[in-house]
Write a protein that holds these residues in place. Structure first.
Motif, PDB file in Angstrom:
ATOM      1  N   ILE A  63       0.841  -1.207   0.000  1.00 16.04           N
ATOM      2  CA  ILE A  63       0.000   0.000   0.000  1.00 16.04           C
ATOM      3  C   ILE A  63       0.871   1.252   0.000  1.00 16.04           C
ATOM      4  CG2 ILE A  63      -1.691   1.311   1.342  1.00 16.04           C
ATOM      5  CD1 ILE A  63      -2.838  -1.376   2.275  1.00 16.04           C
ATOM      6  N   ARG A  64       1.937   1.232   0.806  1.00 15.36           N
ATOM      7  CA  ARG A  64       2.837   2.383   0.865  1.00 15.36           C
ATOM      8  C   ARG A  64       3.473   2.653  -0.502  1.00 15.36           C
ATOM      9  NH1 ARG A  64       7.991   2.255   1.057  1.00 15.36           N
ATOM     10  NH2 ARG A  64       8.055   0.084   1.796  1.00 15.36           N
ATOM     11  N   ILE A  65       3.968   1.599  -1.153  1.00 22.31           N
ATOM     12  CA  ILE A  65       4.596   1.754  -2.462  1.00 22.31           C
ATOM     13  C   ILE A  65       3.579   2.281  -3.482  1.00 22.31           C
ATOM     14  CG2 ILE A  65       5.639   0.491  -4.379  1.00 22.31           C
ATOM     15  CD1 ILE A  65       6.897  -1.368  -2.260  1.00 22.31           C
ATOM     16  N   SER A  66       2.343   1.771  -3.404  1.00 19.93           N
ATOM     17  CA  SER A  66       1.300   2.224  -4.323  1.00 19.93           C
ATOM     18  C   SER A  66       1.026   3.713  -4.141  1.00 19.93           C
ATOM     19  CB  SER A  66       0.011   1.416  -4.093  1.00 19.93           C
ATOM     20  OG  SER A  66      -1.032   1.892  -4.915  1.00 19.93           O
ATOM     21  N   ARG A  67       0.954   4.171  -2.899  1.00 22.06           N
ATOM     22  CA  ARG A  67       0.703   5.588  -2.624  1.00 22.06           C
ATOM     23  C   ARG A  67       1.888   6.459  -3.051  1.00 22.06           C
ATOM     24  NH1 ARG A  67      -2.158   4.834   3.349  1.00 22.06           N
ATOM     25  NH2 ARG A  67      -4.245   4.338   2.549  1.00 22.06           N
ATOM     26  N   GLN A 148      -5.802   4.405  -7.193  1.00 25.35           N
ATOM     27  CA  GLN A 148      -6.521   3.134  -7.153  1.00 25.35           C
ATOM     28  C   GLN A 148      -5.845   2.220  -6.145  1.00 25.35           C
ATOM     29  OE1 GLN A 148      -6.514   1.698 -11.204  1.00 25.35           O
ATOM     30  NE2 GLN A 148      -8.378   2.815 -11.723  1.00 25.35           N
ATOM     31  N   GLN A 149      -6.648   1.597  -5.332  1.00 24.34           N
ATOM     32  CA  GLN A 149      -6.097   0.662  -4.359  1.00 24.34           C
ATOM     33  C   GLN A 149      -5.407  -0.493  -5.085  1.00 24.34           C
ATOM     34  OE1 GLN A 149      -5.833   0.756  -1.156  1.00 24.34           O
ATOM     35  NE2 GLN A 149      -7.164   2.477  -0.583  1.00 24.34           N
ATOM     36  N   PRO A 150      -4.224  -0.904  -4.645  1.00 29.47           N
ATOM     37  CA  PRO A 150      -3.539  -2.030  -5.302  1.00 29.47           C
ATOM     38  C   PRO A 150      -4.310  -3.330  -5.121  1.00 29.47           C
ATOM     39  CG  PRO A 150      -2.439  -1.455  -3.248  1.00 29.47           C
ATOM     40  CD  PRO A 150      -3.469  -0.386  -3.493  1.00 29.47           C
TER      41      PRO A 150
END
Length: 394
Positions: A63-67, A148-150
């Motif tokens: 989630i952190r990497i996605s954000r 978008q949420q991963p």
């Protein structure tokens, strides 16, 4: 060759007709006792496994990497818009210059055309000049970034301890240090070639047995096909997740081949051709192999086993020699493509059953080179695919 021991055999017979040759098949069920490359005394069979990989990642990390990726898109958005406008402006300049060039060409061609007589105009190959202008460039503004949420289903949410827990050594107890194994994995590498996707994942396995290095080798560096389409047409996250599991399974097999003690059930289908004096060498080969398979015993360091393997090799050598006689272009030949097919299948099946996967792959490759001449039946094609899976996923 790993020493293989036979506990019991259950024969089943059936046959098929092919041209004038009848092929009989015997399905033998048996139990194998495999001894490792590096034997260990029973009192020293404990192990520890350490995995070092780039997959030490949690759900929060994903989630952190996605954000972070989304924030980079936001931070770069205005620069991307400005770049798009500059590119559009340059394309407009080129467009205006091209339009002027085409208009001048049209004017000159029209002047020349107007000088022609009526007959010359009719005879003109291209007719009257026509002004054709290119489409005016359109400004494409990049869409505003939307977070978008991963998809966590495809994320490689594992850690090194979880990977290590997937490896066990048959016949050993976990927790001791008689056998110390370190697995160092690289990330999966993808490569496109001729419209297909290939992957590799170099993995170094180092194993110390009672403090002495017995294994220090990097495996799985060769690229293998994973998809029949280019990498931009597949879900790379999902493919990497599946490929990682495949590498873990193959790593377990390598470790157990070298150190593990395992008893496992297997079957082998061996074929013979009906002989009326034309195939004496093939009949001898079949007898050598099958009778000596049945002589094997599930015992360690059992001298008769060595003799049985030596005699079995005599049959294998007869099969190999028969392959040199095959005439793949003449279906009526005594040693025709169907004889070649059944010998190759025998050699592949037998080596898989005995755990000789490299040898099985060698004969598989040879058979595939002759598939232009050997027309496999539907059932034979299905079996060949299953044999390939056994070889490449061992």
């Amino acid at each position: 060759m790993n020493r293989i021991k036979l506990l019991f055999l259950i024969p089943i017979f059936y046959f098929q007709h092919s041209n004038a040759q009848r092929i009989d098949k015997e399905i033998i069920s048996f139990q194998l006792l495999k001894e490792p490359v590096f034997p260990t005394d029973l009192s020293h069979r404990t192990y520890t496994i350490t995995v070092k990989s780039p997959y030490n990642i949690t759900k929060d990390d994903v989630i952190r990497i996605s954000r972070e990726d989304f924030q980079r898109q936001v931070d770069n958005y205005q620069a991307n818009v400005d770049a798009a406008k500059i590119e559009h402006s340059e394309r407009l300049k080129d467009y205006d210059a091209e339009v002027k060039k085409l208009q001048e060409k049209y004017r000159l061609e029209s002047v020349e055309y107007s000088k022609l007589s009526a007959v010359e105009k009719i005879a003109a190959a291209n007719g009257a000049p026509v002004l054709r202008l290119p489409a005016r460039p359109v400004l494409h503004i990049p869409p505003t970034p939307v977070y978008q949420q991963p998809d966590l289903r495809d994320a490689l949410i594992v850690d090194n301890k979880i990977l290590a827990s997937q490896i066990d050594v048959s016949g050993f107890s976990k927790g001791g240090n008689d056998l110390d194994i370190i697995i160092e994995m690289e990330r999966t590498n993808f490569q496109d070639n001729q419209g297909k996707t290939f992957a590799n994942q170099p993995t170094k396995i180092t194993a110390k047995q009672n403090g002495v290095v017995k294994l220090d080798k990097t495996y799985f560096s060769d690229f293998v096909e994973i998809a029949s389409v280019p990498s931009n047409e597949i879900n790379l996250n999902a493919q990497e997740k599946r490929y990682l599991q495949r590498i873990m399974d193959r790593t377990r097999n390598v470790i157990n081949e070298n150190f593990g003690y395992a008893t496992y059930n297997s079957t082998v289908t061996l074929a013979s051709v009906k002989n009326k004096g034309d195939y004496d060498d093939l009949e001898k080969a079949y007898i050598y192999v099958t009778t000596n398979l049945k002589k094997l015993q599930a015992k360690s360091d059992y001298p008769p086993n060595k003799v049985a393997f030596e005699n079995m090799q005599k049959g294998i050598d007869l099969w190999k020699n028969a392959l040199t006689k095959i005439n793949y272009n003449d279906k009526k030949a005594l040693y025709n493509q169907k004889i070649g097919e059944y010998i190759y299948f025998n050699l592949i099946r037998l080596n898989i059953a005995l755990g000789n996967y490299q040898e099985a792959e060698k004969y598989l490759n040879e058979l595939q080179e002759h598939l232009v001449d050997i027309k496999l039946s539907y059932d034979a094609n299905l079996e060949l695919k299953k044999l390939e899976e056994k070889i490449y996923n061992n």
